[in-house]
Design an enzyme around this catalytic site. Sequence first.
Site, PDB file in Angstrom:
ATOM      1  CG  ASP A   1      89.365 128.612 104.908  1.00 11.35           C
ATOM      2  OD1 ASP A   1      89.084 127.444 104.571  1.00 11.35           O
ATOM      3  OD2 ASP A   1      90.077 129.364 104.203  1.00 11.35           O
TER       4      ASP A   1
ATOM      5  NE  ARG B   1      95.007 109.664  90.257  1.00  9.00           N
ATOM      6  CZ  ARG B   1      94.515 110.428  91.243  1.00  9.00           C
ATOM      7  NH1 ARG B   1      93.378 111.095  91.092  1.00  9.00           N
ATOM      8  NH2 ARG B   1      95.165 110.530  92.381  1.00  9.00           N
TER       9      ARG B   1
ATOM     10  N   GLY C   1      94.639 124.374 104.066  1.00 11.68           N
ATOM     11  CA  GLY C   1      95.924 124.384 103.379  1.00 11.68           C
ATOM     12  C   GLY C   1      95.758 124.354 101.879  1.00 11.68           C
TER      13      GLY C   1
ATOM     14  CG  ASP D   1      98.090 132.994 106.718  1.00 12.93           C
ATOM     15  OD1 ASP D   1      98.261 131.773 106.529  1.00 12.93           O
ATOM     16  OD2 ASP D   1      98.745 133.877 106.135  1.00 12.93           O
TER      17      ASP D   1
ATOM     18  CG  ASN E   1      95.708 110.376  96.119  1.00 12.52           C
ATOM     19  OD1 ASN E   1      96.370 110.395  95.085  1.00 12.52           O
ATOM     20  ND2 ASN E   1      94.688 111.210  96.310  1.00 12.52           N
ATOM     21  CG  HIS E   2      98.478 113.644  95.106  1.00 12.20           C
ATOM     22  ND1 HIS E   2      98.696 113.262  93.802  1.00 12.20           N
ATOM     23  CD2 HIS E   2      97.152 113.931  95.210  1.00 12.20           C
ATOM     24  CE1 HIS E   2      97.550 113.346  93.124  1.00 12.20           C
ATOM     25  NE2 HIS E   2      96.596 113.741  93.957  1.00 12.20           N
TER      26      HIS E   2
ATOM     27  CB  SER F   1      93.587 121.296  98.361  1.00  9.50           C
ATOM     28  OG  SER F   1      93.021 122.124  97.367  1.00  9.50           O
TER      29      SER F   1
ATOM     30  CE1 TYR G   1      97.827 119.004  98.785  1.00  7.61           C
ATOM     31  CE2 TYR G   1      97.835 117.099  97.331  1.00  7.61           C
ATOM     32  CZ  TYR G   1      97.249 117.825  98.351  1.00  7.61           C
ATOM     33  OH  TYR G   1      96.089 117.374  98.930  1.00  7.61           O
TER      34      TYR G   1
ATOM     35  CG  LEU H   1      86.853 117.722 100.883  1.00  6.95           C
ATOM     36  CD1 LEU H   1      88.000 116.841 101.365  1.00  6.95           C
ATOM     37  CD2 LEU H   1      85.655 116.858 100.520  1.00  6.95           C
TER      38      LEU H   1
HETATM   39  P1  NAI Z   1      90.192 123.325  99.126  1.00  5.22           P
HETATM   40  O1  NAI Z   1      91.359 123.934  98.444  1.00  5.22           O
HETATM   41  O2  NAI Z   1      88.860 123.507  98.514  1.00  5.22           O
HETATM   42  O3  NAI Z   1      90.126 123.864 100.624  1.00  5.22           O
HETATM   43  C1  NAI Z   1      91.277 124.168 101.374  1.00  5.22           C
HETATM   44  C2  NAI Z   1      90.961 125.353 102.266  1.00  5.22           C
HETATM   45  O4  NAI Z   1      92.154 125.704 102.977  1.00  5.22           O
HETATM   46  C3  NAI Z   1      90.510 126.598 101.479  1.00  5.22           C
HETATM   47  O5  NAI Z   1      89.263 127.060 101.962  1.00  5.22           O
HETATM   48  C4  NAI Z   1      91.606 127.612 101.723  1.00  5.22           C
HETATM   49  O6  NAI Z   1      91.136 128.946 101.845  1.00  5.22           O
HETATM   50  C5  NAI Z   1      92.219 127.114 103.033  1.00  5.22           C
HETATM   51  N1  NAI Z   1      93.589 127.588 103.139  1.00  5.22           N
HETATM   52  C6  NAI Z   1      94.556 127.589 102.186  1.00  5.22           C
HETATM   53  N2  NAI Z   1      95.653 128.201 102.633  1.00  5.22           N
HETATM   54  C7  NAI Z   1      95.390 128.572 103.909  1.00  5.22           C
HETATM   55  C8  NAI Z   1      96.140 129.252 104.903  1.00  5.22           C
HETATM   56  N3  NAI Z   1      97.391 129.692 104.680  1.00  5.22           N
HETATM   57  N4  NAI Z   1      95.551 129.470 106.106  1.00  5.22           N
HETATM   58  C9  NAI Z   1      94.303 129.045 106.346  1.00  5.22           C
HETATM   59  N5  NAI Z   1      93.526 128.406 105.442  1.00  5.22           N
HETATM   60  C10 NAI Z   1      94.086 128.176 104.237  1.00  5.22           C
HETATM   61  O7  NAI Z   1      90.539 121.776  99.310  1.00  5.22           O
HETATM   62  P2  NAI Z   1      89.559 120.569  99.647  1.00  5.22           P
HETATM   63  O8  NAI Z   1      89.308 119.803  98.429  1.00  5.22           O
HETATM   64  O9  NAI Z   1      88.425 121.056 100.446  1.00  5.22           O
HETATM   65  O10 NAI Z   1      90.516 119.687 100.565  1.00  5.22           O
HETATM   66  C11 NAI Z   1      90.567 119.894 101.968  1.00  5.22           C
HETATM   67  C12 NAI Z   1      91.787 119.176 102.527  1.00  5.22           C
HETATM   68  O11 NAI Z   1      91.720 117.792 102.183  1.00  5.22           O
HETATM   69  C13 NAI Z   1      93.103 119.702 101.961  1.00  5.22           C
HETATM   70  O12 NAI Z   1      94.070 119.694 102.989  1.00  5.22           O
HETATM   71  C14 NAI Z   1      93.480 118.699 100.907  1.00  5.22           C
HETATM   72  O13 NAI Z   1      94.873 118.610 100.736  1.00  5.22           O
HETATM   73  C15 NAI Z   1      92.898 117.413 101.485  1.00  5.22           C
HETATM   74  N6  NAI Z   1      92.546 116.459 100.436  1.00  5.22           N
HETATM   75  C16 NAI Z   1      91.419 116.621  99.672  1.00  5.22           C
HETATM   76  C17 NAI Z   1      91.090 115.697  98.717  1.00  5.22           C
HETATM   77  C18 NAI Z   1      89.821 115.792  97.923  1.00  5.22           C
HETATM   78  O14 NAI Z   1      89.500 114.841  97.208  1.00  5.22           O
HETATM   79  N7  NAI Z   1      89.067 116.876  97.993  1.00  5.22           N
HETATM   80  C19 NAI Z   1      91.957 114.549  98.445  1.00  5.22           C
HETATM   81  C20 NAI Z   1      93.126 114.475  99.289  1.00  5.22           C
HETATM   82  C21 NAI Z   1      93.394 115.400 100.269  1.00  5.22           C
HETATM   83  C1  15L Z   2      94.225 115.642  96.418  1.00  9.79           C
HETATM   84  O1  15L Z   2      95.060 115.533  97.304  1.00  9.79           O
HETATM   85  C2  15L Z   2      93.600 116.952  96.111  1.00  9.79           C
HETATM   86  O2  15L Z   2      93.444 117.747  97.268  1.00  9.79           O
HETATM   87  C3  15L Z   2      92.277 116.831  95.407  1.00  9.79           C
HETATM   88  O3  15L Z   2      91.939 118.092  94.857  1.00  9.79           O
HETATM   89  C4  15L Z   2      92.328 115.778  94.305  1.00  9.79           C
HETATM   90  O4  15L Z   2      93.213 116.185  93.317  1.00  9.79           O
HETATM   91  C5  15L Z   2      92.777 114.449  94.884  1.00  9.79           C
HETATM   92  O5  15L Z   2      93.982 114.584  95.620  1.00  9.79           O
HETATM   93  C6  15L Z   2      92.995 113.371  93.817  1.00  9.79           C
HETATM   94  O6  15L Z   2      94.068 112.777  93.771  1.00  9.79           O
HETATM   95  O7  15L Z   2      92.054 113.115  93.051  1.00  9.79           O
END
Ligand code: NAI
Ligand code: 15L
Length: 269
Positions: free
Chosen positions: A36, A176, A75, A53, A114-115, A77, A138, A17
């Site tokens: 990041d 889903r 964080g 970090d 949503n989790h 994800s 998570y 994202l």
């Molecule tokens: P992603 O896993 O692609 O990106 C997360 C980023 O956080 C990564 O670039 C990673 O390097 C960084 N990260 C992980 N551990 C870290 C640390 N200790 N210190 C600093 N950075 C760290 O996940 P995505 O899909 O981009 O999601 C972004 C956020 O949105 C997450 O918090 C995720 O839980 C939340 N989210 C995303 C959803 C989706 O549909 N993509 C759905 C629900 C929540």
């Molecule tokens: C999340 O929270 C995750 O970050 C994402 O990777 C998807 O799994 C999403 O939920 C989902 O429920 O589809």
Amino acid sequence: MSKPFRRILLTGAAGGLGRQLRGPVKDFADVVRLADIADMGEAQEGEEIVQCDLADRDAVLRMCEGVDAVLHFGGISTETPFAPIMNANILGMVNLYEAVHKHGIRRVVFASSNHTMGMYRTTDMVDATMPLRPDGYYGVSKVFGESLSRFYWDRFGIETVCIRIGSCFPEPANRRMLSTYISLDDLVELLRCSLTAPRVGHTITFGVSDNPSVWWDDRHARHLGFVPKDNSAKFASMFPAGDYPPVDDLATIYQGGGFLYSGPQYPQE
Ligand code: NAI
Ligand code: 15L
């Protein structure tokens, strides 16, 4: 036209994202600080890069210096063993809010999930006042984030919008996600609303497009003024109802879907 903020921080900028938000969030501030633990490439015009970090308290304090608002997407994800979740999502969240408080930052938008309520059934309608029912480590870590941000609002008046994001991907990966889908454009609009609504206090909102089948009732976040423009109807033919797994499948019964199989399983080895 002037932008709402001078400098905002986007954590998780190297992620799925974060990479897509990097361009659009420039509309919200003169300067976007991207952070990041992973490489983010070179800073473009109007950007600053901070590799950090979230588990490193001093580094997080420096990351937040001079920032007016935070979009916290960094964080772990997905469901993983507990240690990385604890470092990034729990300790990282504590470090972030401590830094936010120390630097006088007034608003955070937190990418929750949503989790946090993945153990509700797909036949349930969930709203923001209902008990949290996470579906694994998570989800529990996102519950912690929602709770910590609530504390910082009640105790210190720091505003947070917790967005329980559904599934933000170019298109749904399974049936889903016809219910949980949110388009990138809708997410960007929800971020804009969350950053600019006059008063948000501590708000829980559901990050979801205007899908034909919904599990979440967002009436408690109407003050954000978010109106989704997209929906998942155009993807429905990709996942015919008859192809969906049998009704005794946990991923079908519970809103958390496949996370029901990736979280802690018992009996353990
Ligand atoms: P992603 O896993 O692609 O990106 C997360 C980023 O956080 C990564 O670039 C990673 O390097 C960084 N990260 C992980 N551990 C870290 C640390 N200790 N210190 C600093 N950075 C760290 O996940 P995505 O899909 O981009 O999601 C972004 C956020 O949105 C997450 O918090 C995720 O839980 C939340 N989210 C995303 C959803 C989706 O549909 N993509 C759905 C629900 C929540
Ligand atoms: C999340 O929270 C995750 O970050 C994402 O990777 C998807 O799994 C999403 O939920 C989902 O429920 O589809």
